[in-house]
Design a protein around this motif. Structure first.
Motif, short mmCIF file in Angstrom:
data_model
loop_
_atom_site.label_atom_id
_atom_site.label_comp_id
_atom_site.label_asym_id
_atom_site.label_seq_id
_atom_site.Cartn_x
_atom_site.Cartn_y
_atom_site.Cartn_z
N PRO A 49 0.81 -1.22 0.00
CA PRO A 49 0.00 0.00 0.00
C PRO A 49 0.84 1.27 0.00
CG PRO A 49 -0.83 -1.60 1.59
CD PRO A 49 0.48 -2.11 1.13
N GLY A 50 2.01 1.22 0.66
CA GLY A 50 2.87 2.40 0.73
C GLY A 50 3.41 2.82 -0.62
N MET A 51 3.53 1.88 -1.54
CA MET A 51 4.02 2.18 -2.89
C MET A 51 2.89 2.21 -3.92
SD MET A 51 7.47 -0.15 -3.08
CE MET A 51 7.73 0.28 -4.81
N GLN A 52 1.65 1.93 -3.45
CA GLN A 52 0.51 1.84 -4.36
C GLN A 52 0.80 0.84 -5.48
OE1 GLN A 52 -2.43 2.53 -3.39
NE2 GLN A 52 -3.04 4.22 -4.72
N ALA A 53 1.39 -0.30 -5.10
CA ALA A 53 1.80 -1.28 -6.10
C ALA A 53 1.71 -2.69 -5.55
CB ALA A 53 3.23 -0.99 -6.56
N ALA A 54 1.82 -3.65 -6.45
CA ALA A 54 1.83 -5.06 -6.06
C ALA A 54 2.89 -5.77 -6.88
CB ALA A 54 0.46 -5.70 -6.31
N PHE A 55 3.43 -6.84 -6.32
CA PHE A 55 4.35 -7.70 -7.05
C PHE A 55 3.60 -8.95 -7.47
CE2 PHE A 55 7.44 -5.09 -4.74
CZ PHE A 55 8.30 -4.76 -5.79
N VAL A 56 3.79 -9.32 -8.74
CA VAL A 56 3.04 -10.45 -9.31
C VAL A 56 4.02 -11.51 -9.79
CG1 VAL A 56 1.36 -11.15 -11.04
CG2 VAL A 56 1.22 -8.85 -10.03
N VAL A 111 -7.06 7.04 -9.48
CA VAL A 111 -6.31 5.85 -9.07
C VAL A 111 -6.78 5.43 -7.68
CG1 VAL A 111 -4.04 4.90 -8.59
CG2 VAL A 111 -4.34 6.53 -10.44
N ARG A 112 -7.41 4.28 -7.59
CA ARG A 112 -7.90 3.79 -6.30
C ARG A 112 -6.76 3.16 -5.53
NH1 ARG A 112 -12.41 -0.20 -8.16
NH2 ARG A 112 -12.47 -0.65 -5.91
N ASP A 113 -7.01 2.95 -4.24
CA ASP A 113 -6.00 2.32 -3.39
C ASP A 113 -5.72 0.91 -3.87
OD1 ASP A 113 -5.15 0.68 -0.86
OD2 ASP A 113 -4.78 2.78 -0.38
N ILE A 114 -4.45 0.53 -3.90
CA ILE A 114 -4.06 -0.78 -4.43
C ILE A 114 -4.71 -1.92 -3.65
CG2 ILE A 114 -1.97 -0.90 -3.00
CD1 ILE A 114 -2.28 -2.12 -6.65
N SER A 115 -4.95 -1.69 -2.35
CA SER A 115 -5.57 -2.75 -1.53
C SER A 115 -7.00 -3.04 -1.95
CB SER A 115 -5.54 -2.33 -0.05
OG SER A 115 -4.21 -2.09 0.38
N GLU A 116 -7.66 -2.07 -2.58
CA GLU A 116 -9.03 -2.28 -3.07
C GLU A 116 -9.05 -2.97 -4.42
OE1 GLU A 116 -11.04 1.43 -3.21
OE2 GLU A 116 -10.41 2.06 -1.20
N LEU A 117 -7.91 -2.97 -5.10
CA LEU A 117 -7.86 -3.49 -6.46
C LEU A 117 -7.40 -4.93 -6.54
CD1 LEU A 117 -6.27 -0.32 -8.10
CD2 LEU A 117 -8.65 -1.03 -8.24
N VAL A 118 -6.40 -5.30 -5.73
CA VAL A 118 -5.88 -6.67 -5.75
C VAL A 118 -5.63 -7.13 -4.32
CG1 VAL A 118 -4.80 -6.49 -8.03
CG2 VAL A 118 -3.50 -5.84 -6.00
N ARG A 119 -5.52 -8.45 -4.15
CA ARG A 119 -5.20 -8.99 -2.84
C ARG A 119 -4.13 -10.08 -3.01
NH1 ARG A 119 -9.72 -11.53 -4.66
NH2 ARG A 119 -9.73 -13.82 -4.53
N GLN A 120 -3.41 -10.32 -1.97
CA GLN A 120 -2.34 -11.32 -2.02
C GLN A 120 -2.92 -12.71 -2.29
OE1 GLN A 120 0.59 -10.86 1.01
NE2 GLN A 120 1.30 -12.96 0.90
#
Length: 489
Positions: A51-58, A90-99
């Motif tokens: 969330p701090g980077m507004q990103a996810a690793f895939v 741009v919505r919060d990354i936590s609302e868009l994807v989950r681990q």
């Protein structure tokens, strides 16, 4: 200006050279072991959400986890009406994807250095004239098609192909295309998307759903609309494959394909092989006697212009101006040839007249107009430097063909023989204070050993008197200049 393509194929590598006016302008290299993955579509799994980077690793099955930013999980704005673009936030990354979530992604930037691939969920599938965008419902038109009448014609034709599956962007190459050609492209892309969806349900996580075309096929697809006069291929297998590909997708290029069966290697034509070697050098000579110095760093690329042996005919101001004008042509070619991207700083020779500065900028803009990659020139800064950017599309030719020097470790210089000699003497003094030894043996490169027994022998003798012990020098042929070892006896 007319262009010719030379395609050199070996089992492990494909190289494509673009020749304009008998001069090499672009080189594209693809190695099977390190084939680029831009455009590939994967079924991946979200491994971390930050969330701090507004990103996810895939995790898409590569060595490094790929990077997905929250801003890349939005509809493609080129297919959205102007009044709707402002509504996207741009919505919060936590609302868009989950681990642990399975996700369909496409690679937009290859892994580079320590960075993993850059991803987007906004899937696009390119063909000869169109780009298909699943889930979209609008038609976008390339900004390079300037005629408003042609834009409207294309938009009206392609609008009929949009359905619940997706919309299209009309590429620059589509200018002048007829309805039949556009319909063939649209049908092909829809069939391709259907196959991808079938694999999506069939394949497990961390699977490749779609792989981009090979270099030779991709180049022909992307060069449609340019003034290509001949395409020579030195591999019969690839020649037959390209024949089949062009007959289906690029029929106007089919007649230009030729199988090269000459005695000399194909890249010996137009001095292509030597030009590639010269593109790796820092110094670029100008015909007048001046030269460029090009340095590529992690943050930016710098280009320095010098008059060199060029003394001019009239006065200093004219000499400087003419050198700078000539340099603009060379710079534009080197940016394309080396595929330099990102921030580029050009240090032209200082000019006193504002008119000369403006004419140099105009010359640079005209030279860069031939570049198919987007560039943006910001003009002269207060320090007299020209700032510009060039979109990164792939790795530079230096990154493809070269690696860091094991001797200097990327510094671009090595310690002098004198410096290494004094380091050895200091190391002997340090070891003597820490340990009790009868004598020492210093192993060093031949050049350093020769200096210690020659020009620096007085310093070695003074050290032996100072520590009261004998020091023997041993040359090691396999040691690099900075390498040495001090051994106690």
């Amino acid at each position: 200006m007319s262009a010719e393509l030379l395609i050199n194929v070996t089992p492990s590598e494909t190289r494509v050279a673009m020749i304009e006016g008998g001069v090499l302008q672009e080189v594209h290299i693809e190695r099977e072991a390190k084939r680029g993955i831009v455009g590939n579509i994967y079924k991946g799994k979200v491994s971390r959400v930050l969330p701090g980077m507004q990103a996810a690793f895939v995790d898409i099955g590569l060595d490094k986890a790929a990077f997905l930013h929250a801003s890349d999980i939005v509809p493609h704005t080129e297919c959205v009406a102007e009044n709707e673009k402002k509504q996207f936030q741009v919505r919060d990354i936590s609302e868009l994807v989950r681990q642990g979530q399975d996700i369909i992604v496409q690679v937009v930037k290859d892994p580079l250095g320590t960075k993993g691939a850059r991803l987007t969920t906004d899937i696009t599938l390119p063909s000869r004239y169109l780009v298909f965008m699943p889930g979209a419902s609008h038609v976008g038109v390339s900004q390079r098609i300037e005629s408003e009448e042609e834009r409207n014609r294309l938009k009206n034709v392609v609008a009929d192909y949009c359905d619940e599956n997706g919309g299209f962007i009309i590429r620059t190459a589509a200018e002048g295309a007829n309805e039949k050609e556009l319909a063939q492209d649209a049908a092909f892309l829809k069939r391709l998307w259907t196959k991808i969806n079938e694999r999506r349900t069939k394949y497990k996580t961390r699977s490749t759903l779609y792989g981009e075309l090979g270099l030779a096929h991709r180049i022909l697809r992307d060069f449609v609309g340019t003034e290509i006069t001949r395409v020579q291929v030195d591999s019969r297998l690839i020649f037959e494959s390209l024949k089949e590909f062009t007959s289906e997708f690029v029929p106007e290029l089919e007649s230009l394909l030729e199988l090269y069966e000459g005695d000399k290697p194909i890249f010996d034509m137009y001095d292509t092989e030597n030009e590639i070697q010269r593109s790796l050098e820092r110094k670029v000579d100008l015909k007048s006697g001046g030269y460029l110095i090009i340095d590529q760093t992690e943050a930016m690329t710098t280009v320095d212009i010098n008059t060199g042996a060029f003394v001019g005919r009239r006065n200093l101001e004219e000499t400087i101006f003419n050198t700078n004008i000539e340099a603009t042509q060379a710079i534009a070619r080197q940016l394309r040839l080396r595929n330099l991207g990102g921030i580029i700083i050009i240090d032209f020779i200082d000019m006193g007249l504002e008119e000369h500065r403006q004419r140099v900028l105009n010359s640079l803009e005209a030279a860069l107009a031939k570049d198919r990659v987007k560039t943006n020139i910001n003009g002269f800064t207060q320090l007299g430097l020209v700032e510009m950017t060039r979109k990164r599309t792939r790795e530079s030719i230096e990154h493809v063909l070269c690696s860091g020097c094991p001797t200097c470790e990327g510094r671009g210089s090595v310690k002098t023989v004198e410096t290494v000699c004094y380091e050895i003497l200091r190391e002997i003094t340090r070891v003597n204070r820490a340990y009790d030894a009868d004598k020492f043996v210093a192993y060093a490169s031949p050049a350093v050993a020769e200096a210690l027994e020659g020009d620096e022998s007085h310093a070695l003798a003074e050290l032996e008197v100072f520590i009261g012990k004998q020091v023997r020098i041993q040359a090691e042929p396999l040691y690099i200049q900075e390498q040495f070892d001090v051994v106690m006896m």
